[in-house]
Design an enzyme around this catalytic site. Sequence first.
Site, PDB file in Angstrom:
ATOM      1  CE  LYS A   1      -3.992  -2.215   2.109  1.00  0.00           C
ATOM      2  NZ  LYS A   1      -3.432  -3.564   2.374  1.00  0.00           N
ATOM      3  CB  VAL A   2       3.680   2.114  -2.265  1.00  0.00           C
ATOM      4  CG1 VAL A   2       4.854   3.080  -2.236  1.00  0.00           C
ATOM      5  CG2 VAL A   2       4.175   0.666  -2.270  1.00  0.00           C
TER       6      VAL A   2
ATOM      7  N   GLY B   1     -14.861 -13.794   2.732  1.00  0.00           N
ATOM      8  CA  GLY B   1     -14.674 -14.701   3.869  1.00  0.00           C
ATOM      9  C   GLY B   1     -14.755 -13.959   5.182  1.00  0.00           C
TER      10      GLY B   1
HETATM   11  O1  3DU Z   1      -9.713 -10.324   5.559  1.00  0.00           O
HETATM   12  P1  3DU Z   1      -8.732 -11.384   5.108  1.00  0.00           P
HETATM   13  O2  3DU Z   1      -8.040 -12.100   6.228  1.00  0.00           O
HETATM   14  O3  3DU Z   1      -9.328 -12.316   4.095  1.00  0.00           O
HETATM   15  O4  3DU Z   1      -7.522 -10.633   4.366  1.00  0.00           O
HETATM   16  C1  3DU Z   1      -7.710  -9.638   3.407  1.00  0.00           C
HETATM   17  C2  3DU Z   1      -6.369  -9.166   2.924  1.00  0.00           C
HETATM   18  O5  3DU Z   1      -6.529  -8.123   1.987  1.00  0.00           O
HETATM   19  C3  3DU Z   1      -5.459  -8.615   4.009  1.00  0.00           C
HETATM   20  O6  3DU Z   1      -4.133  -8.895   3.619  1.00  0.00           O
HETATM   21  C4  3DU Z   1      -5.705  -7.132   3.967  1.00  0.00           C
HETATM   22  O7  3DU Z   1      -4.579  -6.410   4.421  1.00  0.00           O
HETATM   23  C5  3DU Z   1      -5.915  -6.912   2.476  1.00  0.00           C
HETATM   24  N1  3DU Z   1      -6.765  -5.790   2.119  1.00  0.00           N
HETATM   25  C6  3DU Z   1      -8.030  -5.668   2.603  1.00  0.00           C
HETATM   26  O8  3DU Z   1      -8.483  -6.519   3.375  1.00  0.00           O
HETATM   27  C7  3DU Z   1      -8.816  -4.574   2.202  1.00  0.00           C
HETATM   28  C8  3DU Z   1      -8.348  -3.663   1.337  1.00  0.00           C
HETATM   29  O9  3DU Z   1      -9.125  -2.690   0.945  1.00  0.00           O
HETATM   30  C9  3DU Z   1      -7.071  -3.815   0.840  1.00  0.00           C
HETATM   31  C10 3DU Z   1      -6.312  -4.897   1.242  1.00  0.00           C
END
Ligand code: 3DU
Length: 216
Positions: free
Chosen positions: A64-65, A175
């Site tokens: 996320k630079v 999820g």
């Molecule tokens: O919620 P989860 O555990 O399925 O992970 C989602 C991933 O996507 C996690 O690495 C988070 O940092 C990234 N992410 C977002 O969840 C939402 C965004 O808008 C951008 C990146």
Amino acid sequence: MEVKNKIILALDVNTMESAMKIAGKVSDYINTIKIGYPLALAEGLESITQIKEEFDCNVIADFKVADIPETNSKIADLTFNAGADAVIVHGFVGNDSVEACLESAEDHGKDVFLLTEMSHPGASRFLKGVSEDIAAMGVEMGIKNYVAPATKLDRLEKIRNIVGNDSFIISPGVGAQGGDAAKTLRFADAVIVGRSIYLAEDPENVVKSIIDGIKL
Ligand code: 3DU
């Protein structure tokens, strides 16, 4: 980017040992892994190199630079030199900062994903108001890869309409954050899934059921 089964694994674990273990369990079904700050800060940029070497997969560095152009260049160069195929870049910092990452990507033959809107509730306060403009800036800059949220399908659809069908959208929030893979893929090209896979007793089974759900 060719994403097998339209699923990107977000490998937000803190040790190389568990990263290798989880990636190994799903490597028959997944060829694209997103590595972010948790693993990179815990184990260094080497984590990118090692995952890429071990699984011969696409690695997207989710850093996320979001800095001034000169600093963005350095971050992108280091990320690509470590072996990442793509880096995720914030758009709100403006076109010059994003351009610096694009130039680095071009020098290395790699890709930039432009982050438009985020998936968490707090993103509504600031980012929502500018995300369509960020997507429009990306189009003006010729960017073809975007990140947009699976938790807000109306926003994802809006961003798809702005970036067009020839752009590639990856979508986090499936999820654990409540997003649904099949619904998300109506507007996105691939979903990003982290906790539902890496915290599961049986990650392979979770991946298989996501694949089944997508096919329905
Ligand atoms: O919620 P989860 O555990 O399925 O992970 C989602 C991933 O996507 C996690 O690495 C988070 O940092 C990234 N992410 C977002 O969840 C939402 C965004 O808008 C951008 C990146």
